[in-house]
Motif scaffolding. Structure first.
Motif, mmCIF file in Angstrom:
data_model
loop_
_atom_site.group_PDB
_atom_site.id
_atom_site.type_symbol
_atom_site.label_atom_id
_atom_site.label_comp_id
_atom_site.label_asym_id
_atom_site.label_seq_id
_atom_site.Cartn_x
_atom_site.Cartn_y
_atom_site.Cartn_z
ATOM 1 N N VAL A 262 1.626 9.707 10.413
ATOM 2 C CA VAL A 262 1.872 10.576 9.436
ATOM 3 C C VAL A 262 0.750 10.569 8.222
ATOM 4 C CG1 VAL A 262 3.248 10.368 7.200
ATOM 5 C CG2 VAL A 262 4.442 10.200 9.403
ATOM 6 N N HIS A 263 0.265 9.416 8.177
ATOM 7 C CA HIS A 263 -0.992 9.375 7.164
ATOM 8 C C HIS A 263 -2.344 9.838 7.502
ATOM 9 C CE1 HIS A 263 1.821 7.097 4.298
ATOM 10 N NE2 HIS A 263 2.025 6.314 5.369
ATOM 11 N N GLU A 264 -2.544 9.857 8.658
ATOM 12 C CA GLU A 264 -3.779 10.484 9.244
ATOM 13 C C GLU A 264 -3.455 12.107 8.906
ATOM 14 O OE1 GLU A 264 -4.548 9.189 13.252
ATOM 15 O OE2 GLU A 264 -5.248 7.204 12.506
ATOM 16 N N LYS A 265 -2.229 12.451 9.388
ATOM 17 C CA LYS A 265 -2.242 13.918 9.131
ATOM 18 C C LYS A 265 -2.192 14.249 7.732
ATOM 19 C CE LYS A 265 1.364 17.633 10.268
ATOM 20 N NZ LYS A 265 2.584 17.767 10.912
ATOM 21 N N ASN A 266 -1.494 13.527 7.059
ATOM 22 C CA ASN A 266 -1.513 13.900 5.545
ATOM 23 C C ASN A 266 -2.861 13.933 4.911
ATOM 24 O OD1 ASN A 266 1.410 13.985 5.357
ATOM 25 N ND2 ASN A 266 1.514 12.201 4.317
ATOM 26 N N ALA A 267 -3.771 13.118 5.267
ATOM 27 C CA ALA A 267 -5.240 12.761 4.875
ATOM 28 C C ALA A 267 -5.893 14.232 5.219
ATOM 29 C CB ALA A 267 -5.798 11.638 5.595
ATOM 30 N N ASP B 41 0.843 -1.315 0.173
ATOM 31 C CA ASP B 41 -0.055 -0.025 0.131
ATOM 32 C C ASP B 41 0.794 1.168 -0.062
ATOM 33 O OD1 ASP B 41 -2.476 -1.511 -0.127
ATOM 34 O OD2 ASP B 41 -2.894 -0.942 2.113
ATOM 35 N N SER B 42 1.810 1.371 0.817
ATOM 36 C CA SER B 42 2.788 2.392 0.771
ATOM 37 C C SER B 42 3.481 2.740 -0.342
ATOM 38 C CB SER B 42 3.921 1.925 1.958
ATOM 39 O OG SER B 42 3.381 2.025 3.233
ATOM 40 N N TYR B 43 3.873 1.576 -1.225
ATOM 41 C CA TYR B 43 4.472 1.903 -2.354
ATOM 42 C C TYR B 43 3.638 2.169 -3.257
ATOM 43 C CZ TYR B 43 8.627 1.362 -5.563
ATOM 44 O OH TYR B 43 9.539 1.708 -6.317
ATOM 45 N N THR B 44 2.376 1.660 -3.538
ATOM 46 C CA THR B 44 1.466 2.237 -4.276
ATOM 47 C C THR B 44 1.065 3.658 -4.238
ATOM 48 O OG1 THR B 44 0.622 -0.088 -4.625
ATOM 49 C CG2 THR B 44 -0.806 1.593 -5.469
ATOM 50 N N LEU B 45 0.980 4.014 -2.822
ATOM 51 C CA LEU B 45 0.632 5.497 -2.683
ATOM 52 C C LEU B 45 2.061 6.428 -2.928
ATOM 53 C CD1 LEU B 45 -1.166 7.436 -1.525
ATOM 54 C CD2 LEU B 45 -0.206 7.116 0.952
ATOM 55 N N TYR B 46 3.149 5.729 -2.853
ATOM 56 C CA TYR B 46 4.396 6.499 -3.228
ATOM 57 C C TYR B 46 4.341 6.838 -4.797
ATOM 58 C CZ TYR B 46 8.894 6.952 -5.154
ATOM 59 O OH TYR B 46 10.104 7.497 -5.790
ATOM 60 N N LEU B 47 4.221 5.690 -5.445
ATOM 61 C CA LEU B 47 3.939 5.943 -6.932
ATOM 62 C C LEU B 47 2.937 6.757 -7.587
ATOM 63 C CD1 LEU B 47 5.397 4.677 -9.445
ATOM 64 C CD2 LEU B 47 3.855 2.798 -9.522
ATOM 65 N N ALA C 16 -6.221 4.452 3.141
ATOM 66 C CA ALA C 16 -6.015 2.871 2.983
ATOM 67 C C ALA C 16 -4.845 2.564 3.785
ATOM 68 C CB ALA C 16 -5.900 2.778 1.277
ATOM 69 N N VAL C 17 -3.832 3.450 3.559
ATOM 70 C CA VAL C 17 -2.665 2.996 4.347
ATOM 71 C C VAL C 17 -2.797 2.869 5.945
ATOM 72 C CG1 VAL C 17 -0.142 3.441 4.941
ATOM 73 C CG2 VAL C 17 -1.070 3.668 2.475
#
Length: 156
Positions: free
Chosen positions: A142-147, A25-31, A112-113
């Motif tokens: 990190v991901h909750e803050k980014n969202a 999931d993290s790599y897919t989000l990175y891409l 999703a992450v």
């Protein structure tokens, strides 16, 4: 040499499998984020271009930490697009979405992450795998803050 860190092999395998899903999931989000960084246009170009760059740079470091934790647990880390595609809960966007749609898709990806990380936490908690729990907690923060930051851009 056998691994003896106080967590049996079956539990380590279950945690590593969950972390492999998190890695995918993290790599897919990175891409996806990197793609959007390259292709964003419109009045918010500079803001989004820089925000997406900060987010994909952070993800590039994160995928390494996740993969290294999988290795520390004694299992190979997935590392191909084919493996990631099988493991991820996310789908890749087609074409080049509008800037607003990019933001919405990235909110969904960030969340999703978080969901994947949260699903692994009980496995790690059950066997007192504090290093994995720490990693998961950091990723969720990190991901909750980014969202939240991305969602804020959608408010009028």
């Amino acid at each position: 040499m056998e691994i003896d860190i106080g967590i049996n092999k079956d539990d380590r395998a279950a945690i590593a499998n969950g972390l492999s899903r998190l890695l995918a999931d993290s790599y897919t989000l990175y891409l996806t984020t990197h793609n959007f960084h390259w292709n964003v246009t419109g009045p918010m170009f500079n803001t989004l271009h820089l925000m997406f760059e900060a987010q994909y740079n952070e993800l590039a470091l994160a995928v390494d930490l996740i993969a290294e934790r999988i290795r520390a647990l004694g299992f190979p880390a997935p590392g191909t697009y084919k493996e990631f595609q099988k493991l991820t809960s996310m789908s890749e966007p087609e074409g080049v979405p509008s800037a607003t749609d990019m933001i919405k898709l990235l909110v969904q990806g960030q969340e999703a992450v978080v969901r994947t990380a949260r699903s692994v936490a009980p496995l790690a908690d059950k066997v007192s795998d504090e290093p994995t729990l720490d990693l998961l907690t950091q990723r969720m923060q990190v991901h909750e803050k980014n969202a939240w930051m991305l969602r804020s851009l959608l408010e009028s």
